[in-house]
Design a protein around this motif. Structure first.
Motif, short mmCIF file in Angstrom:
data_model
loop_
_atom_site.label_atom_id
_atom_site.label_comp_id
_atom_site.label_asym_id
_atom_site.label_seq_id
_atom_site.Cartn_x
_atom_site.Cartn_y
_atom_site.Cartn_z
N ALA A 103 48.94 55.80 44.67
CA ALA A 103 48.40 55.97 46.02
C ALA A 103 47.64 54.72 46.46
CB ALA A 103 47.50 57.21 46.08
N LEU A 104 46.91 54.12 45.54
CA LEU A 104 46.21 52.86 45.86
C LEU A 104 47.21 51.75 46.14
CD1 LEU A 104 43.34 52.87 43.19
CD2 LEU A 104 43.07 53.12 45.66
N MET A 105 48.27 51.68 45.35
CA MET A 105 49.30 50.65 45.58
C MET A 105 49.91 50.80 46.96
SD MET A 105 51.40 50.46 41.99
CE MET A 105 50.72 49.65 40.54
N SER A 106 50.18 52.04 47.35
CA SER A 106 50.84 52.29 48.63
C SER A 106 49.97 51.95 49.82
CB SER A 106 51.27 53.76 48.71
OG SER A 106 52.24 54.05 47.73
N THR A 107 48.66 52.04 49.66
CA THR A 107 47.76 51.82 50.79
C THR A 107 47.06 50.46 50.75
OG1 THR A 107 46.00 52.98 49.60
CG2 THR A 107 47.31 54.28 51.14
N LYS A 108 46.66 50.03 49.55
CA LYS A 108 45.92 48.78 49.41
C LYS A 108 46.83 47.58 49.13
CE LYS A 108 41.81 50.81 49.54
NZ LYS A 108 40.79 50.54 50.59
N GLY A 109 48.02 47.87 48.56
CA GLY A 109 48.92 46.79 48.15
C GLY A 109 49.01 46.73 46.63
N LEU A 110 50.18 46.33 46.13
CA LEU A 110 50.41 46.33 44.69
C LEU A 110 49.48 45.39 43.95
CD1 LEU A 110 54.32 46.33 44.71
CD2 LEU A 110 52.79 48.29 44.59
N GLY A 111 49.05 44.32 44.61
CA GLY A 111 48.20 43.34 43.94
C GLY A 111 46.73 43.46 44.29
N ALA A 112 46.31 44.60 44.81
CA ALA A 112 44.91 44.77 45.21
C ALA A 112 44.00 44.92 44.00
CB ALA A 112 44.78 46.01 46.11
N ARG A 113 42.80 44.42 44.13
CA ARG A 113 41.83 44.50 43.03
C ARG A 113 41.49 45.94 42.69
NH1 ARG A 113 42.23 40.41 39.72
NH2 ARG A 113 42.07 38.41 40.80
N GLU A 114 41.51 46.83 43.69
CA GLU A 114 41.25 48.25 43.41
C GLU A 114 42.28 48.81 42.45
OE1 GLU A 114 39.84 47.67 47.75
OE2 GLU A 114 41.36 46.86 46.39
#
Length: 248
Positions: A103-114
Motif C-alpha cells: 500500500a505504501l509502494m502504491s501511494t508513496k512510490g516504490l523507492g520512498a523512504r517510508e
C-alpha cells in the motif's frame, strides 16, 4: 472513584457494541471490519482490535483503496506499540508491516523512504523470530526498493537470498516464480542478459495465470508473469534476437 467508574462503563459499552456486531451482524462485520476494530480499540482490547484493523486494511487494499488501507494498518500498529514485547507482539507487527508495504509502494512510490523504513523494521523482526513465511515477502519488498533506487548490489544480494528461500520450499512454485523474476530483473539491469534470460525463462515456465494472478495484489500491482515476459523480451533484443523479442 466516580471518574474511574465512568471510564469502566465506557470501556464496557464499547466492548458490548463490538461483541454485538461480531455475533449478530456478521455481514456488517465482514464489509466494515473497521467498525469492530474501532470499538475494540476504545474498549482497550488490543488483541481483538489489531485483528480487525488488519482485516480492514486488507479489505481496503483489495479494493485499491490504498490510503484507507494505510490508515487501518497504521492504527493497528499504534494499538500494538505500547504493548509489552513478546513473540506474539512481534509476529503481529510483522504481519501488519508486510501488508502495509504494498500500500505504501502504491501511494508513496516504490523507492520512498517510508517503504524502506517499513520493510527494514519488518526484516529486523523476522530475523529475531527466525525463518518464517513473512520473511520472503519482506525481502521481496526491500528488493523492490533497492532496485528502483539503483542500489543493484544490495538488490542482487536480496534476490539471491530470496532464491535460496524459494528453493528450500519445494511445494510452492509461486515463490520460485517470484525469485526467478527478481533475479532476472536485477541481472538485466546489471547487463548480464544471458543470466537474466535464463531466470526469466524459468519464471515463464512456472507461471499459471489462474494460480498466480493474485500475486499482483501482494506486490503493489506487479505481476511476475508479465514482468518475466517483458524483461525477457528486452534481454532477447540485446542478445541479438529481435524476432524472438518481438514475439515475446
Amino acid at each position: 472513584a466516580y471518574q474511574s467508574m465512568r471510564v469502566s462503563r465506557r470501556l464496557q459499552l464499547h466492548k458490548r457494541i463490538a461483541d454485538t456486531l461480531v455475533e449478530r451482524f456478521p455481514e456488517t462485520t465482514g464489509t466494515q471490519p473497521e467498525l469492530v476494530a474501532h470499538h475494540y480499540t476504545e474498549a482497550g482490547l488490543a488483541d481483538q482490535a489489531v485483528d480487525y484493523w488488519q482485516r480492514a486494511g486488507q479489505r481496503a487494499v483489495e479494493r485499491s483503496a490504498n490510503l484507507e488501507g494505510i490508515a487501518h494498518f497504521t492504527k493497528g500498529l499504534n494499538v500494538l506499540a505500547p504493548l509489552p514485547d513478546s513473540r506474539d507482539r512481534r509476529e503481529r507487527e510483522v504481519a501488519l508491516r508486510t501488508a502495509l508495504g504494498p500500500a505504501l509502494m502504491s501511494t508513496k512510490g516504490l523507492g520512498a523512504r517510508e517503504v524502506e523504513q517499513n520493510y527494514t523494521r519488518a526484516l529486523e523482526l523476522c530475523r529475531q523470530l527466525g525463518e518464517r513465511s513473512e520473511l520472503f515477502a519482506v525481502l521481496r519488498g526491500l528488493w523492490e526498493f533497492h532496485e528502483l533506487r539503483g542500489d543493484l548490489k544490495t538488490a542482487l544480494e536480496l534476490g539471491e537470498e530470496l532464491f535460496r528461500l524459494a528453493l528450500a520450499v519445494d511445494d510452492d512454485p509461486a515463490l520460485r516464480l517470484i525469485a526467478h523474476d527478481v533475479l532476472g530483473d536485477t541481472l538485466y539491469w546489471l547487463g548480464d542478459f544471458t543470466g537474466s534470460l535464463e531466470h526469466l525463462e524459468h519464471g515463464i515456465e512456472l507461471y499459471r495465470f489462474d494460480e498466480h494472478r493474485a500475486l499482483a495484489h501482494q506486490h503493489a500491482g506487479y505481476d511476475p508473469g508479465v514482468a518475466c515476459r517483458a524483461f525477457s523480451a528486452y534481454a532477447l533484443w540485446y542478445l541479438g534476437y529481435p524476432d524472438r523479442a518481438l514475439r515475446r
